[in-house]
Design a protein around this motif. Structure first.
Motif, PDB file in Angstrom:
ATOM      1  N   GLN A 187       0.874  -1.319   0.060  1.00 48.41           N
ATOM      2  CA  GLN A 187      -0.039  -0.184  -0.027  1.00 48.41           C
ATOM      3  C   GLN A 187       0.906   1.270   0.141  1.00 48.41           C
ATOM      4  O   GLN A 187       2.154   1.338   0.365  1.00 48.41           O
ATOM      5  CB  GLN A 187      -1.037  -0.005   1.220  1.00 48.41           C
ATOM      6  N   TRP A 189       0.415   5.369   1.111  1.00 41.81           N
ATOM      7  CA  TRP A 189      -0.480   6.396   1.842  1.00 41.81           C
ATOM      8  C   TRP A 189      -0.325   7.657   1.432  1.00 41.81           C
ATOM      9  O   TRP A 189       0.989   8.124   1.451  1.00 41.81           O
ATOM     10  CB  TRP A 189      -0.698   6.157   3.184  1.00 41.81           C
ATOM     11  N   THR A 218      -8.702   2.470  -3.763  1.00 45.07           N
ATOM     12  CA  THR A 218      -8.295   3.419  -2.910  1.00 45.07           C
ATOM     13  C   THR A 218      -9.048   3.045  -1.584  1.00 45.07           C
ATOM     14  O   THR A 218     -10.323   2.794  -1.729  1.00 45.07           O
ATOM     15  CB  THR A 218      -8.032   4.804  -3.300  1.00 45.07           C
ATOM     16  N   PHE A 263      -3.725   3.493  -1.179  1.00 50.54           N
ATOM     17  CA  PHE A 263      -3.633   2.917  -2.711  1.00 50.54           C
ATOM     18  C   PHE A 263      -3.085   1.520  -2.246  1.00 50.54           C
ATOM     19  O   PHE A 263      -2.088   1.063  -1.898  1.00 50.54           O
ATOM     20  CB  PHE A 263      -2.895   3.602  -3.477  1.00 50.54           C
TER      21      PHE A 263
END
Length: 598
Positions: A187, A189, A218, A263
């Motif tokens: 991920q 951020w 997202t 994400f």
């Protein structure tokens, strides 16, 4: 053409601009009665030419110009269009002849012959010209412009199936391995100091690319890894070429308390490299993450990444990356594209200013910059991401950024002076449509005013005026028409409050029945024409009432005559002050009535 039509046409071009007259046949042995349908137009005979009412006007600004739009080729024929324009108006706008696509060829060559002839004809008739337009996303030569930003050749081994090249660019890199067991294995951020609340408005823009094409979902989180809600800032599409991602929305209750967007990099299950640049995040219009933040090492705390369900670390900032290419070309970087297109704007505007030689003193420097949404907040600028038919248009903003307007303004002023113009005479307008819109309470105009303030905030850019197109419709539904009129007034009040020059730049009018359906010219009754005349009178009168004299720069009628069937503009609609045979219509009388009051 029948006998009455011939007479109407001939008298329409006479100095008195008569709209209709008796036609008695004295050679046939009997009188021909004048048709009632012709007699009801006789009152139009009493009017003078349009501009005659401004010669002794007491309220209008001395800088005010009554204008008309026409085809430069039609004016050059020195026939009916030439006579109507010279007799009734002070200024002309060329419908197409001064646009980029009319002048720039597929190989980039520029032909200003029609423009120069138009200027010469205008000089001889003592008519001024309003320039339309220096920068627009429509009517561009796509072949030439796209060639300027096409992939560039690189020295590679032609026998190699695929090769890597190094691209210099400061950006964020997030690498993922193959997915282990979930989309959130890896991920990324974007962190903020804000605490999201229900009803907050957010806007995100950034440039993105990846080695392999991928679509990434997202989420909303509190801190990094502290999941809050499945909805975030939309689904982001990555391609091997840099593209801009823009999204906006409103926080719902489930997102309240969040501080970040996450994400899910492993939505694409295979290993990949993702790149982010020029990130801008606004909450309620306040910029939480600023543009080009990748240039500032102090912003690293705003970006956090994890890999393979591992620990959270600051995202990696890189000054270059490798890109896999095949063949012998590689896409230009955004910076290279921006440089190429800035140079092209300079070349184009320089050429136009040289062709005009200082004669054209007012311009739509940028046309139709603002989009139609999102409602409830400042409207975005026109972009390939928010405009229908984007493949047939060229959006300078998508390559030059939200402040692209500053570029044509700078070049227009520079080259107007270089080619003989007095800098004090040059007036540059931002021109747009639907500024009188009632469905959003004039939000598009409010947004345009905000954008202009931003463009001028650099202390160098000066935008002299605002053009409101006003391609309006008279509605037979009284409630609808009342709303339209109220928002015309609101528009003029907002425009007056800017202190800038104000021009109604493209006025024409159709008509709709009680159900909102367009009425064609052949079906419009005399009473409906009279109603349209009253609306013309209302618009022109309110312009002079509300816009201070020092800000009154002009009104341009966009259509001389009604639009023929098959036309590319409001086909078959009664949009003119004259009919298709150049006879005056009640709309002409309404326009004159308003000018008479000045």
């Amino acid at each position: 053409m029948n006998k009455y039509s011939k007479l109407l046409w001939a008298l329409a071009l006479a100095p008195a601009m008569v709209g209709c007259a008796d036609d008695i046949d004295t050679t046939s042995g009997f009188e021909v009665e004048k048709p009632e349908t012709l007699a009801q137009y006789e009152y139009l005979n009493s009017y003078g030419t349009l501009k005659s009412y401004l010669e002794s006007a007491s309220k209008a600004s001395p800088d005010f110009k009554l204008g008309v739009a026409l085809a430069a080729d039609d004016y050059a024929k020195k026939g009916a269009v030439y006579m109507l324009a010279n007799t009734n108006f002070m200024e002309m706008t060329a419908g197409n002849a001064m646009k980029y696509a009319s002048i720039v060829g597929d190989d980039g060559s520029m032909n200003f012959g029609t423009v120069q002839q138009f200027i010469e004809n205008a000089k001889n008739a003592n008519m001024s010209i309003y320039g339309h337009t220096l920068c627009w996303h429509e009517q561009q030569n796509l072949k030439w412009l796209n060639s300027l930003i096409a992939d560039k050749e690189i020295p590679v081994d032609p026998d190699a199936p695929g090769q890597e090249v190094t691209v210099e660019r400061r950006c964020i890199e997030v690498c993922s391995d193959d997915m282990v067991d979930a989309a959130w294995d890896t991920q990324f951020w974007i962190m903020t100091d804000a605490t999201f609340a229900e009803g907050d408005k957010w806007e995100l823009s950034m440039n993105v690319r990846a080695t392999y094409e991928a679509s990434i979902g997202t989420q909303t989180h509190k801190g990094a890894g502290e999941y809050l809600h499945w909805a975030g800032c939309g689904t982001v599409k990555f391609t091997p070429q840099w593209t801009e991602y823009k999204a906006s929305g409103t926080m719902d209750a489930s997102m309240a308390g969040g501080h970040s967007f996450a994400f899910n990099i492993n939505d694409f299950a295979a290993a990949n490299e993702y790149y982010f640049d020029d990130i801008s995040l606004k909450i309620n219009g306040v910029e939480m993450i600023k543009n080009s933040s990748c240039d500032d090492d102090n912003m690293k705390d705003n970006y956090i990444a994890k890999e393979k369900r591992g620990g959270m670390v600051p995202a990696t900032f890189v000054d270059s990356y490798t890109e896999l290419v095949s063949g012998n070309s590689i896409p230009l970087t955004p910076e290279e594209k921006a440089e190429a297109l800035t140079n092209e704007l300079e070349r184009w505007i320089k050429g136009m200013m040289e062709a005009c030689g200082g004669y054209v003193k007012a311009w739509d420097v940028v046309n139709e910059a603002v989009s139609g949404g999102p409602w409830g907040q400042r409207y975005e600028l026109q972009s390939a991401n928010n405009t229908d038919g984007a493949d047939k248009k060229f959006f300078w903003r998508d390559y030059l950024g939200d402040d692209f307007v500053r570029i044509p303004v700078k070049f227009a002023r520079q080259y107007f002076e270089e080619f003989g113009g007095n800098p004090a005479d040059l007036k540059l307008f931002i021109n747009d449509y639907n500024l009188e819109s009632d469905w959003d309470d004039n939000q598009k105009l409010k947004s345009l005013i905000e954008w202009i303030a931003r463009w001028e905030s650099d202390g160098e850019t000066v935008i002299d005026g605002i053009g409101t197109q006003m391609h309006v419709t008279y509605y037979m539904n009284p409630e609808t028409q009342k709303s339209k009129e109220e928002h015309v007034v609101k528009m003029l009040e907002l425009l007056a409050s800017t202190g800038k020059l104000i021009k109604i730049s493209e006025l024409d009018m159709g008509i709709a029945d009680a159900e909102g359906n367009s009425i064609k010219t052949a079906d419009v009754t005399f009473e409906q024409q009279k109603a349209m005349a009253e609306y013309y009178k209302f618009i022109v009168t309110k312009y002079f009432e509300i816009i201070p004299a020092a800000q009154q720069y002009g009104i341009t009628q966009w259509c001389i005559t009604d639009s023929p069937d098959g036309s590319g503009w409001r086909a078959g609609e009664p949009v003119g002050l004259w009919d298709i045979n150049y006879a005056r219509k009640p709309a002409y009388g309404g326009f004159c009535d308003a000018l008479t009051q000045q």
